[in-house]
Design an enzyme around this catalytic site. Sequence first.
Site, PDB file in Angstrom:
ATOM      1  N   GLU A 482       0.150  -3.117   6.408  1.00  0.00           N
ATOM      2  CA  GLU A 482       0.322  -1.711   6.805  1.00  0.00           C
ATOM      3  C   GLU A 482       1.706  -1.494   7.427  1.00  0.00           C
ATOM      4  O   GLU A 482       2.343  -0.471   7.182  1.00  0.00           O
ATOM      5  CB  GLU A 482      -0.795  -1.263   7.752  1.00  0.00           C
ATOM      6  CG  GLU A 482      -2.206  -1.335   7.159  1.00  0.00           C
ATOM      7  CD  GLU A 482      -2.374  -0.615   5.822  1.00  0.00           C
ATOM      8  OE1 GLU A 482      -1.603   0.303   5.534  1.00  0.00           O
ATOM      9  OE2 GLU A 482      -3.282  -1.012   5.054  1.00  0.00           O
ATOM     10  N   ASP A 545       2.009  -6.015   0.217  1.00  0.00           N
ATOM     11  CA  ASP A 545       1.310  -7.310   0.223  1.00  0.00           C
ATOM     12  C   ASP A 545       2.282  -8.455   0.462  1.00  0.00           C
ATOM     13  O   ASP A 545       1.997  -9.381   1.230  1.00  0.00           O
ATOM     14  CB  ASP A 545       0.622  -7.556  -1.138  1.00  0.00           C
ATOM     15  CG  ASP A 545      -0.738  -6.882  -1.222  1.00  0.00           C
ATOM     16  OD1 ASP A 545      -1.285  -6.477  -0.176  1.00  0.00           O
ATOM     17  OD2 ASP A 545      -1.259  -6.752  -2.353  1.00  0.00           O
TER      18      ASP A 545
END
Length: 633
Positions: A482, A545
């Site tokens: 995030e 990611d």
Amino acid sequence: MNKELIKKNFYNAVNEKWLETAVIPDDQPSMSAFLELHLDIEKLLMDLTKKWVLDPSGLNKNLKNFIKYYKMTSDFNKRAELGTTPIKPYLDRILSLGSLKDLENNAKELLLDSIDLPLSFSVMQDFKDSNNQILYFGLAGVFLPDTTYYKDEATKEQLLGLFRMTSTQLLLLYGYTPEEANTIIEETLAFDALLVPVTKSREESADYVKLYNPYDRSVILDKIKNFNVMALADKLVGQKVDKLIFNNPDHLEHFDEVINENNFKIMKSWMILQFLLSFSSLLTDELRIAGGAFSRALSGTKEARSKEKHGFYQAYNRFNQAVGLYYGENYFGPVAKNDVTIMVHEMINVYKERIQNNDWLQDATKAKAIKKLDTLSVHVGYPDELPPYYEKFNISSYEEGSNIVEENVKNSRIINEYQFSQYNKKRNKNLWGMPASMVNAYFNPTNNQIVFPAAILQKPYYSLDQSSSANYGGIGAVIAHEISHAFDNNGAKFDENGSLSNWWTEQDLESFNKKAEDMITLFDGVQTEYGPCNGKLTVSENIADSGGIRAAYNASKNSGKHSNDDFFQNWARVWRQKSSPEYAQLLLNIDVHGPAILRANMQLSNMPEFQEHYGITKEDEMYLPKEKMVSIW
Ligand SMILES: [Zn+2]
């Protein structure tokens, strides 16, 4: 763990047993670590709800309203008895429209009641000034999940055939004759066909900045002659609107070709069918099952939800932030909230260090990136406050002469009026975009904010009874994922205040864009069981990611208790997923997240530490040559 598979397919090595034994529930299109947690919470909340029905004393006003509504939504005898009567007054309003002018005159009231029109407005933060909220405008979307489905004739015919079949069944249940049903559906599809060329594909929509196209009032009035869009905008927000943001410039250029008096008849059929589809979930058991048939077919879901679950979700969806707050406060609590907040700040510090040590950014850009990290606001577990419209919700029962259609419209209207009242006002950044009971997390670029609802803070993501390296490979990587969104190809365009502005030096921006291109190349066209990955569609998530796993690995190393096996295995574990073929193909076409197996394997192949730890060489399928590895954050 199957050691023989480590170098071949790490995801399968870790998840082999799970993949063999996991069962996709009949009312779901897939099964995954996310969904396992979701199903546990669903059971917990449904049990709680049943308990509260028996004894609502001690509940706050929101939860009492939730229970009152739940008693209505789960009473299928009453729903059967009422049949389609509850929608009649709303359907009549659509049926009575005789011209485009009529629609224009009634549009405000219809929009406030959440009745779908071919055009819509929403109040959201101004990309250019995140401290203000302005009006966004656009035409409706299309029926198939992506415009690409309309390009291939065979796919288009197959899916629209499915749409025709499921819509016919629904309309027959509503009491239309086969001829009437056929006319409504064909006219609806004729209008849908007009929307296709002016709709962005999922890939195009994945580029945030291009969704921001401001036009002045005078330009809009000049271009759009068939419908007074600006007068409607003024009425909705109660003041004169000087500009609108179009998420697609084609909606300005081609508005009059789509919305005109000649098309009014097919547009009206489109509105009728949209209305009957969306309101079917509030009627009898047969109608709500028929209303969901098309989306179940698209996702390969075998069955509709049971009555019990459906009744629960209808009430829960309306009150989810209030129920979520109860869940967060009682099943997560202030101690865990504090614990995880510390973990998030620790991860932000690791991120800062990584930016300091970064070898491709100049100092000026580094300073700005660090400022963005310093300003990032962190929300963990459950929100400090609920959206203010919850205060205004009230529920009138069947005994009080109401029904769930009326309740649904009444409370949707409260939300819509609140949203439009926020025009030209600062957004309250304490409000969350998802309930605490949702297994998910997000970064909001216009708030420069990361949010971790209580529901995701559980095993296998996070648990005190798994090793710290396993936690870093799970929740640590989720947290850093995030944070990375603040610096992905979209997030990087917003500054520390959440406003769109370029804080990069020219040279650094060029290097970043080159690296983002490399990330597209790394994933683009890579085959999975159900088709290739779209590198462009998934680039922002793949960047997140990649930054996530690197920063989490770094933090795990710093902890002094690092275990490569625990870290890499839990990373692969959290991505376990099993889907119906239809759902897997659908996700490949529309999901900005890559296929789960690639999120696990490709990101590991892309890490030198993984390659080294497991001694992976050229002969192995998990091998990626160092020169092809892409490291951004
Ligand atoms: Zn993400």
